[in-house]
Design an enzyme around this catalytic site. Structure first.
Site, PDB file in Angstrom:
ATOM      1  N   PHE A 118       0.865  -1.172   0.000  1.00 44.91           N
ATOM      2  CA  PHE A 118       0.000   0.000   0.000  1.00 44.91           C
ATOM      3  C   PHE A 118       0.905   1.226   0.000  1.00 44.91           C
ATOM      4  CE2 PHE A 118      -4.711   0.295   0.948  1.00 44.91           C
ATOM      5  CZ  PHE A 118      -5.034  -0.856   0.256  1.00 44.91           C
ATOM      6  N   GLN A 128      -8.320  13.888   4.603  1.00 41.94           N
ATOM      7  CA  GLN A 128      -7.681  13.121   3.533  1.00 41.94           C
ATOM      8  C   GLN A 128      -8.552  13.031   2.278  1.00 41.94           C
ATOM      9  OE1 GLN A 128      -6.708   8.646   3.834  1.00 41.94           O
ATOM     10  NE2 GLN A 128      -4.735   9.676   3.609  1.00 41.94           N
ATOM     11  N   HIS A 186      -8.744  10.914  -1.233  1.00 39.89           N
ATOM     12  CA  HIS A 186      -8.214   9.703  -1.869  1.00 39.89           C
ATOM     13  C   HIS A 186      -8.032   9.996  -3.351  1.00 39.89           C
ATOM     14  CE1 HIS A 186      -7.734   5.574  -3.136  1.00 39.89           C
ATOM     15  NE2 HIS A 186      -7.779   5.163  -1.879  1.00 39.89           N
ATOM     16  N   GLU A 188      -6.957   1.611  -3.110  1.00 37.26           N
ATOM     17  CA  GLU A 188      -5.517   1.742  -3.337  1.00 37.26           C
ATOM     18  C   GLU A 188      -4.909   0.389  -3.718  1.00 37.26           C
ATOM     19  OE1 GLU A 188      -3.647   4.617  -0.787  1.00 37.26           O
ATOM     20  OE2 GLU A 188      -2.038   3.203  -0.362  1.00 37.26           O
ATOM     21  N   ARG A 241      -1.263   9.263  -0.245  1.00 37.52           N
ATOM     22  CA  ARG A 241      -2.479   9.782  -0.863  1.00 37.52           C
ATOM     23  C   ARG A 241      -2.486  11.293  -1.084  1.00 37.52           C
ATOM     24  NH1 ARG A 241      -6.583   5.835   2.490  1.00 37.52           N
ATOM     25  NH2 ARG A 241      -6.038   4.020   1.243  1.00 37.52           N
TER      26      ARG A 241
HETATM   27  C1  LIG Z   1     -14.869   3.208   0.841  1.00 35.21           C
HETATM   28  C2  LIG Z   1     -13.861   3.098   1.947  1.00 35.21           C
HETATM   29  C3  LIG Z   1     -12.845   2.167   1.882  1.00 35.21           C
HETATM   30  C4  LIG Z   1     -11.912   2.067   2.913  1.00 35.21           C
HETATM   31  N1  LIG Z   1     -10.911   1.124   2.809  1.00 35.21           N
HETATM   32  C5  LIG Z   1     -10.020   0.994   3.826  1.00 35.21           C
HETATM   33  C6  LIG Z   1      -9.024  -0.018   3.789  1.00 35.21           C
HETATM   34  O1  LIG Z   1      -8.947  -0.826   2.856  1.00 35.21           O
HETATM   35  N2  LIG Z   1      -8.154  -0.096   4.821  1.00 35.21           N
HETATM   36  C7  LIG Z   1      -8.206   0.739   5.884  1.00 35.21           C
HETATM   37  O2  LIG Z   1      -7.394   0.613   6.795  1.00 35.21           O
HETATM   38  N3  LIG Z   1      -9.160   1.703   5.948  1.00 35.21           N
HETATM   39  C8  LIG Z   1     -10.071   1.842   4.956  1.00 35.21           C
HETATM   40  N4  LIG Z   1     -11.038   2.810   5.049  1.00 35.21           N
HETATM   41  C9  LIG Z   1     -11.175   3.584   6.288  1.00 35.21           C
HETATM   42  C10 LIG Z   1     -11.802   2.723   7.365  1.00 35.21           C
HETATM   43  O3  LIG Z   1     -12.728   1.836   6.801  1.00 35.21           O
HETATM   44  C11 LIG Z   1     -12.536   3.551   8.413  1.00 35.21           C
HETATM   45  O4  LIG Z   1     -11.744   4.606   8.854  1.00 35.21           O
HETATM   46  C12 LIG Z   1     -12.894   2.678   9.619  1.00 35.21           C
HETATM   47  O5  LIG Z   1     -13.546   1.500   9.210  1.00 35.21           O
HETATM   48  C13 LIG Z   1     -13.763   3.429  10.601  1.00 35.21           C
HETATM   49  O6  LIG Z   1     -14.231   2.537  11.582  1.00 35.21           O
HETATM   50  P1  LIG Z   1     -14.970   3.077  12.855  1.00 35.21           P
HETATM   51  O7  LIG Z   1     -15.312   1.895  13.685  1.00 35.21           O
HETATM   52  O8  LIG Z   1     -14.191   4.165  13.462  1.00 35.21           O
HETATM   53  O9  LIG Z   1     -16.312   3.754  12.290  1.00 35.21           O
HETATM   54  P2  LIG Z   1     -17.458   3.204  11.329  1.00 35.21           P
HETATM   55  O10 LIG Z   1     -17.223   1.851  10.833  1.00 35.21           O
HETATM   56  O11 LIG Z   1     -17.706   4.272  10.344  1.00 35.21           O
HETATM   57  O12 LIG Z   1     -18.705   3.101  12.316  1.00 35.21           O
HETATM   58  C14 LIG Z   1     -19.321   4.236  12.858  1.00 35.21           C
HETATM   59  C15 LIG Z   1     -20.499   3.793  13.687  1.00 35.21           C
HETATM   60  O13 LIG Z   1     -21.038   4.908  14.383  1.00 35.21           O
HETATM   61  C16 LIG Z   1     -22.425   4.878  14.321  1.00 35.21           C
HETATM   62  N5  LIG Z   1     -22.916   6.251  14.463  1.00 35.21           N
HETATM   63  C17 LIG Z   1     -22.454   7.380  13.874  1.00 35.21           C
HETATM   64  N6  LIG Z   1     -23.178   8.436  14.279  1.00 35.21           N
HETATM   65  C18 LIG Z   1     -24.096   7.975  15.152  1.00 35.21           C
HETATM   66  C19 LIG Z   1     -25.139   8.573  15.907  1.00 35.21           C
HETATM   67  N7  LIG Z   1     -25.392   9.888  15.851  1.00 35.21           N
HETATM   68  N8  LIG Z   1     -25.898   7.780  16.694  1.00 35.21           N
HETATM   69  C20 LIG Z   1     -25.689   6.448  16.751  1.00 35.21           C
HETATM   70  N9  LIG Z   1     -24.709   5.837  16.058  1.00 35.21           N
HETATM   71  C21 LIG Z   1     -23.938   6.588  15.280  1.00 35.21           C
HETATM   72  C22 LIG Z   1     -22.740   4.248  12.986  1.00 35.21           C
HETATM   73  O14 LIG Z   1     -24.033   3.684  13.008  1.00 35.21           O
HETATM   74  C23 LIG Z   1     -21.638   3.188  12.895  1.00 35.21           C
HETATM   75  O15 LIG Z   1     -22.052   2.016  13.533  1.00 35.21           O
HETATM   76  C24 LIG Z   1     -11.986   2.920   4.029  1.00 35.21           C
HETATM   77  C25 LIG Z   1     -13.001   3.855   4.101  1.00 35.21           C
HETATM   78  C26 LIG Z   1     -13.921   3.973   3.063  1.00 35.21           C
HETATM   79  C27 LIG Z   1     -14.976   5.032   3.167  1.00 35.21           C
END
Ligand SMILES: Cc1cc2nc3c(=O)[nH]c(=O)nc-3n(C[C@H](O)[C@H](O)[C@H](O)COP(=O)(O)OP(=O)(O)OC[C@H]3O[C@@H](n4cnc5c(N)ncnc54)[C@H](O)[C@@H]3O)c2cc1C
Length: 566
Positions: free
Chosen positions: A119, A232, A234, A247, A278
């Site tokens: 990556f 960030q 992409h 990526e 990126r």
């Molecule tokens: C398309 C895409 C591809 C990606 N690919 C990669 C990758 O290959 N490798 C990598 O390392 N990273 C990748 N990322 C980044 C990574 O996926 C995210 O940064 C990471 O998964 C975030 O996880 P999290 O648990 O912090 O939040 P999330 O998985 O976004 O979960 C957030 C949670 O909060 C809850 N929530 C939010 N607001 C509220 C509210 N007001 N009330 C109740 N619940 C709420 C939602 O329901 C959800 O359950 C990617 C991101 C995207 C968008």
């Protein structure tokens, strides 16, 4: 209003929230997970390319955790807290092993060991993957695991605000989205794991639910957002829909080409080429487009054709399908049309490596909602999935320690405070006229994209600030047309917009303040990195209409800032 009692409430059912909830529940504490979508629909499920890790005995023979930390620190343009990055690297192997034991089936090499891909910004390949559906595989594994524990899930519940007493968090106000029934979740500890904020930008790879609710809630309750100016972009979002082309496509050998067919990254990053970090790749693409070497409409080509049909369909199935279904392009035969789009938020609720926020007692944060900071000014691809799991677990452990030491506080004023927050939220449904929230939302997303985007300068940022302040002023007169209580999505969108506006003003102000270029924050009027004045974290608070900015030193261990060339 109903009152529910828990030891801890975790906001968010993505990877970070579920990992924290796992730790808290296995220690025997009563924990609720509140999520506005069913947990497996969280944005973590869209992560494609993979998770970085150094696994002893299953890594490139030249690699070690020090290289991994160094890459992360350099990738983050030296704004990374180096002790945090060290922890991320050192714990990466065990967390990936754990997920594997729990059931995630990573791709294999012919000899049976876990497969690796490069990556951006990695000295040696260290990203592990499940095809290009890595996040989905990890999230389902973890959700299954946590579902077997004594955890109460409140799915399709919307967290509105943190309920505070002096400088202590005492719970959360949330609404059941099905019928708008409110509840005060009383708890000694609250973990914000609410994910990112891509919807602030007109072009983003993020899900519609990524509206930065946790940042808004934290700001209104008096907690700081650290490094808010670092957003960030992409380099490769599909044109014109902005669906992410992972990526991994470049990791597997994909090449960016301009309208002359040139591999233009050779000019901008002679060594790392298409696998430059990126921020650098995004700016390079924008320069090509601006200088007339893009394609009409504003995009460049991502060429996979030399990889062969079967390889593309096995390793990059999502990229292939997205290009075919949403751009009508067969990636085995012609380049995929791509342009940069918002992707990730390096800024976040200020916490240390234990997930503790020091502004509000009882507030913890993990995952994209938090800023530890392991990503500094620019996150390396595949480090975020890793961060959610490593720091989700660290934070969960800290909460357990905290719960062992702290009793519940009860005060009659808390119920009143919850009622006050509720009536503030309800104002959007009560108003009959004013500005429709959709109008404000579209304007905000346009302003952020045009003026607080990949290239910034003083004039743009000043004008953005004026516009955002004006839009924030309209919040009080905002209304929604749906006045019903059953799945009133318009109402929740309005609450999300309030969070977005509270964050937007903080981003624009901090970006204006930082008169240098570092990582993803690029000022055309201050194009150089300025370590003498700016090697420090921004801490931004929202006090009514005022953004107050402070600073905090970057924690260094052994890596001295050097020129960042690739
Ligand atoms: C398309 C895409 C591809 C990606 N690919 C990669 C990758 O290959 N490798 C990598 O390392 N990273 C990748 N990322 C980044 C990574 O996926 C995210 O940064 C990471 O998964 C975030 O996880 P999290 O648990 O912090 O939040 P999330 O998985 O976004 O979960 C957030 C949670 O909060 C809850 N929530 C939010 N607001 C509220 C509210 N007001 N009330 C109740 N619940 C709420 C939602 O329901 C959800 O359950 C990617 C991101 C995207 C968008």
């Amino acid at each position: 209003m109903d009152k529910l009692h828990y030891d801890a409430v975790v906001l968010g059912g993505g990877l970070a929230g579920l990992m924290a909830a796992h730790e808290i529940a296995t220690a025997g504490f009563k924990v609720a997970v509140v999520s506005k979508v069913f947990p497996t629909r969280s944005h973590s499920s869209s992560a494609e390319g993979g998770i970085a890790a150094y696994v002893p005995g299953n890594s490139d023979p030249n690699d070690d955790p020090d290289y991994m930390t160094y890459d992360t620190v350099k990738g983050g343009d030296y704004l990374v807290d180096q002790d945090a990055a060290e922890l991320l690297s050192v714990k990466s192997g065990e967390i990936v092993d754990l997920m594997e034991r729990w059931g995630t089936l990573f791709n294999r090499q012919p000899d049976g060991r876990v497969a690796l891909r490069y990556f951006g910004g990695q000295t040696y390949p260290r990203t592990r993957f499940v095809g290009d559906k890595t996040g989905m595989a990890l999230l389902h594994t973890l959700f299954e695991r946590v579902s077997g524990l004594d955890v109460d899930f409140y799915n399709e519940w919307f967290a509105v605000d943190l309920v505070t007493d002096e400088r202590r968090v005492t719970g959360v106000l949330a609404l059941d989205m099905k019928n708008m029934d409110p509840a005060f979740f009383k708890a000694r500890a609250v973990v914000a794991a609410t994910g990112g904020m891509g919807m602030l930008y007109a072009h983003t790879t993020n899900a519609y639910i990524n509206t930065g609710d946790g940042y808004g809630m934290a700001l209104r309750a008096g907690a700081a957002i650290k490094d808010p100016e670092f957003v960030q972009f992409h380099p490769t979002a599909l044109y014109p829909s902005d669906i992410l082309i992972s990526e991994a496509a470049r990791g597997e050998g994909g090449i960016l080409r301009n309208n002359k067919g040139e591999r233009f990254m050779a000019k901008y990053a002679p060594k790392k080429l298409d696998l430059a970090p990126r921020d650098i790749a995004s700016r390079s693409i924008m320069i090509e487009i601006r200088e007339g070497r893009g394609f009409p409409g504003g995009y460049v080509g991502l060429d996979l054709t030399h990889l062969g049909e079967s390889y593309i369909k096995e390793r990059l199935a999502l990229a292939y399908e997205a290009a075919m279904n949403f751009a009508g392009v067969d990636a085995t035969k012609e380049p995929i049309p791509v342009r940069p789009a918002q992707h990730y938020y390096m800024g976040g609720i200020d916490v240390d490596t234990n997930g503790i926020n020091t502004d509000l007692q009882g507030l913890f944060a993990a995952g994209e909602a938090a800023c530890v900071s392991v990503h500094g000014a620019n996150r390396l691809g595949s480090n975020s999935l890793l961060e959610t799991l490593v720091f989700g677990r660290e934070t969960g452990k800290t909460v357990v320690e905290y719960l062992r030491k702290h009793e519940e506080v009860s005060s009659p004023s808390l119920d009143k405070e919850a009622e006050r927050l509720l009536s503030e939220a309800y104002s959007f449904v009560k108003s009959e006229s004013g500005v429709h929230f959709g109008e404000v939302l579209n304007k905000l997303r346009g302003v952020m994209w045009d003026k607080v985007g990949i290239f910034r300068d003083e004039d743009m940022l000043k004008s953005a600030l004026t516009e955002i302040e004006k839009l924030r002023g309209q919040v009080r007169e905002m209304y929604v047309t749906d006045k019903g209580k059953t799945y009133n999505t318009e109402f929740y969108n309005a609450l999300e917009l309030r969070n977005m506006l509270d964050l937007a003003v903080v981003i624009a102000k901090s970006a204006l303040m930082r008169t240098e270029s570092r990582g993803a924050h690029f000022r055309t009027d201050f194009p150089e990195r300025d370590d003498k004045n700016w090697l420090k974290h921004t801490l931004a608070y929202l006090k009514g209409n005022q953004v107050e900015i402070g600073f905090k030193p970057v924690r260094m261990t052994k890596w001295k800032p050097e020129a960042r060339v690739y």
